[in-house]
Each structure stands twice: as structure tokens, then as C-alpha cells.
Design a protein around this motif. Structure first.
Motif, PDB file in Angstrom:
ATOM      1  N   PRO A   7      36.680  41.173  35.969  1.00 30.73           N
ATOM      2  CA  PRO A   7      37.977  40.539  35.700  1.00 30.73           C
ATOM      3  C   PRO A   7      39.142  41.523  35.794  1.00 30.73           C
ATOM      4  O   PRO A   7      40.221  41.154  36.262  1.00 30.73           O
ATOM      5  N   GLY A 138      37.262  32.148  27.302  1.00 28.34           N
ATOM      6  CA  GLY A 138      36.334  33.257  27.434  1.00 28.34           C
ATOM      7  C   GLY A 138      35.617  33.347  28.761  1.00 28.34           C
ATOM      8  O   GLY A 138      34.907  34.327  29.025  1.00 28.34           O
ATOM      9  N   HIS A 142      39.533  32.967  32.389  1.00 29.34           N
ATOM     10  CA  HIS A 142      40.285  33.307  31.189  1.00 29.34           C
ATOM     11  C   HIS A 142      40.384  34.825  31.011  1.00 29.34           C
ATOM     12  O   HIS A 142      41.460  35.358  30.710  1.00 29.34           O
ATOM     13  N   GLN A 143      39.279  35.520  31.229  1.00 31.54           N
ATOM     14  CA  GLN A 143      39.278  36.977  31.099  1.00 31.54           C
ATOM     15  C   GLN A 143      40.234  37.620  32.107  1.00 31.54           C
ATOM     16  O   GLN A 143      41.021  38.511  31.757  1.00 31.54           O
ATOM     17  N   ARG A 146      44.003  36.732  31.216  1.00 32.72           N
ATOM     18  CA  ARG A 146      44.514  37.520  30.086  1.00 32.72           C
ATOM     19  C   ARG A 146      44.778  38.965  30.499  1.00 32.72           C
ATOM     20  O   ARG A 146      45.788  39.549  30.103  1.00 32.72           O
ATOM     21  N   ALA A 147      43.871  39.524  31.294  1.00 33.55           N
ATOM     22  CA  ALA A 147      44.043  40.913  31.728  1.00 33.55           C
ATOM     23  C   ALA A 147      45.265  41.056  32.644  1.00 33.55           C
ATOM     24  O   ALA A 147      45.952  42.077  32.616  1.00 33.55           O
TER      25      ALA A 147
END
Length: 194
Positions: A7, A138, A142-143, A146-147
Motif C-alpha cells: 500500500p 482496513g 483503505h490502507q 490512508r497512506a
């Protein structure tokens, strides 16, 4: 995914992609085209799952979320050597529906692709499930999101279970006016005449 990618790597490339797109001379036109397309943004099971949805008021935030997800998808596409299936990331239904409005601006997108050398990646036939909606907190999407961009916008990032719960409510409401099979059949005029 057939090619293992992290990710964090997707996030780094996605930020670069989005910055490149946003710097393009026609990015504002792309936004304007999507905003004006709102009169055609009707569907039965995508936007209506958003609480108190407003096509005009929600457009800016939906455009932001959608272009971010498209940047993630383009990053995966590049990092996997063009694996279209891997690039069709799980995403929330409202974002998926907005991507259809955005990709309808085909000519502008084509010119942006030509100038930037970055492909916009969206393949409905590669999606899991009906009209997207396979996103869950999660997961890989999503990972990476967010990153790359920080927290998701909870108004639009409705997970798979909640999407289905809301769609079941819509099933009941729509059946009363002759819309069935999740919007794939409509007998509204027949129901009204009865």
C-alpha cells in the motif's frame, strides 16, 4: 492481486499521479464537466445510499474522493505492469458511481491521458459484486488511501455491510413504485396506473 505490491508504494505513486493530473491545463474543465453532469447523476442504488444526498452540494467532495481512488487505481495499474484486474480496487458505491460520471468526460480525459502519459483506469467488468460496494475498512484500498491522502470521507465511504443494509431499505421503498431487481427493472407507469 497477482503481483504483490505494498500500500505504501501505491500511495506514493498515487500522490504523484494526482498532482500531475491536477496540474494539467484541463483539470478545471474536467471538474466543471462533472459538476454540470449532475442532472444525469441519477441511479437507484448508488448515490441514494448516502444520507440526505444532494447532487450539487456533494459533488465537490465526491469528485475529490473519486479522483483520489482513480489515482490509486492508476498507480496499481502502473506498478503491476498493466494488471487491469488488480487495478480495479474495492471502493465504496458512491465513489464508484461518481467514477462513471467522471469517465463520461471521455474526450477531456483522453487529452489529459495523452499529455500526462498516465492512464485513467476503470473497468466495470473487473469489479467484484454489483456496482462496486466491496470496500471494507482496513482492506488494501483503505490502507493505500490512508497512506496517500489521510482519512477517508465517512459520508461516502460506506462499507459493504452497511451498503447492503441501506440497499435492502431501498428495495422496499422502490418496490412500492414498481422498481425492482435493484433498479434493473422498472414498471413505474404500470404501478401508477393500478
Amino acid at each position: 492481486m497477482s503481483t504483490v505490491i505494498e500500500p505504501a508504494a501505491v500511495a506514493t505513486r498515487a500522490r504523484q499521479i494526482l498532482e500531475t493530473w491536477q496540474a494539467d491545463e484541463e483539470w478545471a474543465r474536467l471538474w466543471d464537466s462533472c459538476a454540470k453532469y449532475s442532472s444525469d447523476w441519477d441511479d437507484f442504488y448508488g448515490y441514494p445510499i448516502i444520507l440526505d444526498y444532494d447532487a450539487v452540494a456533494d459533488a465537490p467532495a465526491l469528485f475529490t474522493e473519486t479522483t483520489r481512488v482513480l489515482a490509486l487505481k492508476s498507480a496499481v495499474y502502473e506498478l503491476t505492469g498493466g494488471d487491469e484486474k488488480a487495478a480495479e480496487l474495492a471502493q465504496p458505491v458512491p465513489v464508484d458511481v461518481m467514477s462513471h460520471a467522471l469517465t463520461a468526460q471521455f474526450t477531456v480525459l483522453s487529452r489529459i491521458q495523452d499529455r500526462t502519459g498516465i492512464r485513467f483506469v476503470h473497468a466495470t467488468d473487473m469489479e467484484d459484486g454489483f456496482a462496486g460496494g466491496t470496500w471494507n475498512p482496513g482492506d488494501f484500498t483503505h490502507q493505500a488511501y490512508r497512506a496517500a491522502f489521510g482519512p477517508v470521507n465517512d459520508r461516502f465511504w460506506i462499507d459493504e455491510a452497511e451498503t447492503e443494509r441501506r440497499r435492502k431499505i431501498l428495495d422496499e421503498v422502490y418496490a412500492g413504485i414498481g422498481v425492482t431487481e435493484r433498479g434493473r427493472k422498472a414498471a413505474i407507469l404500470s404501478a401508477a396506473a393500478a
